[in-house]
Design a protein around this motif. Structure first.
Motif, mmCIF file in Angstrom:
data_model
loop_
_atom_site.group_PDB
_atom_site.id
_atom_site.type_symbol
_atom_site.label_atom_id
_atom_site.label_comp_id
_atom_site.label_asym_id
_atom_site.label_seq_id
_atom_site.Cartn_x
_atom_site.Cartn_y
_atom_site.Cartn_z
ATOM 1 N N ASP A 214 95.142 -6.151 12.828
ATOM 2 C CA ASP A 214 94.916 -5.186 13.895
ATOM 3 C C ASP A 214 94.525 -3.812 13.338
ATOM 4 O OD1 ASP A 214 95.276 -6.851 16.043
ATOM 5 O OD2 ASP A 214 97.423 -6.454 16.233
ATOM 6 N N ILE A 215 95.124 -3.451 12.218
ATOM 7 C CA ILE A 215 94.788 -2.164 11.592
ATOM 8 C C ILE A 215 93.338 -2.168 11.137
ATOM 9 C CG2 ILE A 215 95.235 -0.692 9.580
ATOM 10 C CD1 ILE A 215 98.195 -1.455 9.875
ATOM 11 N N VAL A 216 92.922 -3.249 10.472
ATOM 12 C CA VAL A 216 91.535 -3.353 10.022
ATOM 13 C C VAL A 216 90.585 -3.342 11.218
ATOM 14 C CG1 VAL A 216 89.841 -4.832 8.870
ATOM 15 C CG2 VAL A 216 92.119 -4.536 7.881
ATOM 16 N N GLY A 217 90.942 -4.068 12.272
ATOM 17 C CA GLY A 217 90.113 -4.103 13.463
ATOM 18 C C GLY A 217 89.956 -2.729 14.089
ATOM 19 N N HIS A 221 86.569 0.084 14.852
ATOM 20 C CA HIS A 221 86.233 0.835 16.063
ATOM 21 C C HIS A 221 86.078 2.324 15.766
ATOM 22 C CE1 HIS A 221 86.583 -2.441 18.899
ATOM 23 N NE2 HIS A 221 87.763 -2.770 18.409
ATOM 24 N N LEU A 222 86.821 2.827 14.781
ATOM 25 C CA LEU A 222 86.811 4.259 14.501
ATOM 26 C C LEU A 222 85.612 4.690 13.667
ATOM 27 C CD1 LEU A 222 90.583 4.789 13.619
ATOM 28 C CD2 LEU A 222 89.424 5.467 15.725
ATOM 29 N N MET A 231 81.637 -0.653 4.840
ATOM 30 C CA MET A 231 82.893 -1.397 4.929
ATOM 31 C C MET A 231 82.646 -2.891 4.787
ATOM 32 S SD MET A 231 85.661 -1.197 8.021
ATOM 33 C CE MET A 231 87.050 -2.326 8.141
ATOM 34 N N ASP A 232 81.528 -3.363 5.334
ATOM 35 C CA ASP A 232 81.221 -4.783 5.267
ATOM 36 C C ASP A 232 80.907 -5.247 3.843
ATOM 37 O OD1 ASP A 232 81.630 -5.190 7.952
ATOM 38 O OD2 ASP A 232 79.529 -4.843 8.494
ATOM 39 N N ASN A 272 87.941 -6.519 21.572
ATOM 40 C CA ASN A 272 86.811 -6.173 22.445
ATOM 41 C C ASN A 272 86.982 -6.779 23.820
ATOM 42 O OD1 ASN A 272 85.554 -4.684 20.477
ATOM 43 N ND2 ASN A 272 84.305 -6.403 19.747
ATOM 44 N N ASP A 273 87.505 -8.060 23.853
ATOM 45 C CA ASP A 273 87.723 -8.727 25.135
ATOM 46 C C ASP A 273 88.750 -7.983 25.975
ATOM 47 O OD1 ASP A 273 87.358 -12.119 23.774
ATOM 48 O OD2 ASP A 273 85.859 -10.646 24.457
#
Length: 276
Positions: A214-217, A221-222, A231-232, A272-273
């Motif tokens: 969740d932190i990485v996700g 977004h930020l 990052m990728d 996102n959902d």
């Protein structure tokens, strides 16, 4: 934290330089008058000796004709020494443009000088030249004599001042900038140690346990698009999950990089959902 202050002499020199540049901007003065004011700023604000440290119309011998850079800053005059910085000056009311950067950079590349300062008296831009193939020109600092706060201007002019150049401060600045790249910062932010720290801090502040995924996700977004692209390219090392029971701890199990990527994508999709 105490408020930063600026000594009276420095403030006076900067404000006098600002007034002087405002006057020639209003008069729409030519390049010769602009350069006189720039010369004065190098002496009064940055501490250079006009006769010892600065050479006007410095000859640059490249592959073609010999050209001339407006000002060369050279503190050592031994036979093998070369300028620490080349300065290209434009008329006061000409907006600095990419073609001017290219012109200034070409002088530095032909001479083998690492630093270029481009200015019209109002706007100041410091560039570093990296001698790769092809050479790369990177903007390192920029400031506006007319718009920036005197305290900010003092710090900016200090970067290219006699004292800082004399002690090779420009080299130190470039080393620090190379450390603080987007890639290096993301690697530090997304290391296993950092993610564990985020988990502990978030748990302390909110009393909610947040997973590494969740932190990485949320970082995705930020971050803006260029940072996301960077990052990728890096490998994200997530802390191993811990499952606890009332009587024992289950050993940590590390995820493979493929599983990490898959879970990160899944978490991002789920997030996102939820937002949708």
């Amino acid at each position: 934290m105490p408020k930063e202050s600026l000594d009276k002499a420095t403030r006076k020199a900067i404000l006098e330089a600002r007034s002087m540049v405002q006057a020639i901007a209003k008069a729409d003065s030519g390049e010769a008058e602009t350069r006189k004011r720039i010369d004065h700023i190098f002496q009064a604000v940055m501490g250079y000796d006009r006769f010892k440290d600065m050479t006007e119309e410095y000859q640059i011998r490249g592959a073609g004709e010999t050209t001339h850079c407006d000002i060369a800053i050279q503190l050592s005059h031994e036979e093998s020494s070369k300028p620490e910085m080349l300065v290209e000056c434009k008329r006061i009311n000409i907006n600095l443009a990419p073609k001017h950067v290219g012109q200034a950079a070409s002088y530095a590349i032909n001479y083998g000088c690492d630093w270029v300062l481009l200015t019209n008296g109002k706007d100041w831009r410091l560039y570093h030249i990296t001698f790769t193939k092809p050479p790369q020109t990177k903007l390192v600092e920029s400031w506006s004599l007319l718009d920036d706060d005197p305290l900010v201007l003092a710090k900016k002019f200090e970067i290219v001042s006699y004292k800082n150049v004399k002690k090779q401060g420009l080299d130190g600045l470039w080393e620090r900038r190379n450390v603080l790249t987007v890639s290096n910062m993301l690697k530090a932010m997304l290391s296993e140690e950092s993610i564990k720290l985020y988990q502990r801090r978030l748990k302390k502040d909110t009393r909610v346990a947040i997973s590494p995924e969740d932190i990485v996700g949320q970082f995705r977004h930020l971050l803006n698009e260029p940072a996301l692209s960077e990052m990728d390219r890096i490998k994200i090392s997530l802390p191993a999950r811990q499952q606890r029971t009332a009587t024992k701890k289950v050993a940590k199990s590390k995820l493979t990089s493929v599983e990490q990527d898959a879970e990160a994508v899944l978490v991002e999709k789920q997030s996102n959902d939820r937002e949708s």
